[in-house]
Scaffold this motif. Structure first.
Motif, mmCIF file in Angstrom:
data_model
loop_
_atom_site.group_PDB
_atom_site.id
_atom_site.type_symbol
_atom_site.label_atom_id
_atom_site.label_comp_id
_atom_site.label_asym_id
_atom_site.label_seq_id
_atom_site.Cartn_x
_atom_site.Cartn_y
_atom_site.Cartn_z
ATOM 1 N N TYR A 164 -3.593 7.381 -3.729
ATOM 2 C CA TYR A 164 -4.298 6.272 -3.407
ATOM 3 C C TYR A 164 -5.447 6.018 -4.434
ATOM 4 N N LYS A 214 -10.039 -1.830 0.892
ATOM 5 C CA LYS A 214 -9.237 -0.149 0.521
ATOM 6 C C LYS A 214 -8.549 0.086 1.102
ATOM 7 N N GLU A 215 -9.592 1.162 2.356
ATOM 8 C CA GLU A 215 -9.598 2.480 3.212
ATOM 9 C C GLU A 215 -8.859 1.693 3.891
ATOM 10 N N CYS A 251 -7.125 -0.894 4.919
ATOM 11 C CA CYS A 251 -5.813 -1.008 4.563
ATOM 12 C C CYS A 251 -4.617 0.534 5.163
ATOM 13 N N PHE A 252 -4.970 1.446 4.059
ATOM 14 C CA PHE A 252 -4.177 2.289 3.836
ATOM 15 C C PHE A 252 -4.715 3.474 5.293
ATOM 16 N N THR A 272 -6.005 -0.210 -7.187
ATOM 17 C CA THR A 272 -7.238 -1.211 -6.252
ATOM 18 C C THR A 272 -6.848 -2.404 -5.324
ATOM 19 N N ILE A 273 -7.550 -3.488 -5.078
ATOM 20 C CA ILE A 273 -7.124 -4.118 -4.350
ATOM 21 C C ILE A 273 -6.420 -5.269 -4.884
ATOM 22 N N ILE A 295 -3.061 -4.308 -5.087
ATOM 23 C CA ILE A 295 -1.361 -4.194 -3.509
ATOM 24 C C ILE A 295 -1.752 -5.652 -3.426
ATOM 25 N N LYS A 306 -6.495 -12.496 -2.799
ATOM 26 C CA LYS A 306 -7.090 -11.316 -1.851
ATOM 27 C C LYS A 306 -7.543 -12.366 -1.426
ATOM 28 N N MET A 340 0.889 -1.672 0.139
ATOM 29 C CA MET A 340 -0.345 0.139 -0.325
ATOM 30 C C MET A 340 0.847 1.511 -0.036
#
Length: 205
Positions: free
Chosen positions: A30, A56-57, A59-60, A34-35, A38, A46, A21
């Motif tokens: 950002y 994703k959010e 993770c960030f 996409t996932i 990542i 996945k 990430m």
């Protein structure tokens, strides 16, 4: 991602996902990842991603929290109680800027890409800023370090937040100017800002 961040994460796969990430958000932004990107970068599935993060959010935000926590530890560990608080602040800022400059991808994530996350990002950013304010208020105070005859220190929570905001803007400007690697040069200016807001001079030792 720095080793200091890795040390607070207990899962190898989680580390790899956060490293991915950081690399992707720093390189593409950002919004541009996409996932699938990542997990490809991390070399995991996945399914593994969703074992650690809802999306994703999440993770960030986990990356932001880990990186911010590492930077705050650098600040706290650089404080030496046998010095006047003015010198403690200068030493802490010098270490903080050097730490941030060492990882441009994480630096961009912390100061640029976090704004892409709307309210969740704003709330976490405010939480981290408050932690920095708390650090300043605990460090910049009368009796913190041997300063015989020093004038009273006046650093209110509002002024401390102003200092944090000013320092953040200095860092953001350095990023925008392509000078992220030179963050330590901000130490004298940031130290002078805090002293001015605290209405204090450099002590004569």
């Amino acid at each position: 991602m720095t080793a200091s961040i890795n040390s607070v994460i207990d899962s190898e796969h989680r580390v790899r996902l956060l490293q991915a990430m950081a690399a992707l958000a720093g390189a593409r932004g950002y919004a541009g990842i996409t996932i699938a990107d990542i997990v490809r970068e991390a070399g995991v599935s996945k399914r593994t991603f969703y074992e650690h993060f809802d999306g994703k959010e999440a993770c960030f935000l986990a990356l932001y929290r880990a990186a911010s926590g590492a930077a705050l530890r650098v600040l706290r560990e650089a404080v030496s109680a046998d010095k006047p608080w003015q010198l403690q602040v200068e030493s802490a800022l010098s270490s903080y800027f050097a730490h941030m400059a060492a990882d441009p991808q994480v630096l961009k994530m912390l100061f640029v890409e976090i704004h892409q996350l709307g309210e969740p990002g704003a709330l976490l950013r405010r939480e981290v800023m408050q932690q920095m304010v708390d650090f300043m208020l605990s460090t910049v105070q009368p009796g913190n370090g041997p300063v015989p005859g020093a004038a009273p220190v006046v650093l209110t929570p509002t002024m401390a937040m102003a200092a944090v905001g000013g320092i953040n803007e200095l860092i953001l400007q350095a990023i925008e100017q392509g000078m992220a690697g030179d963050l330590p040069r901000l130490t004298p200016t940031a130290s002078a800002l805090i002293r001015a807001l605290a209405q204090a001079e450099v002590p004569d030792l």
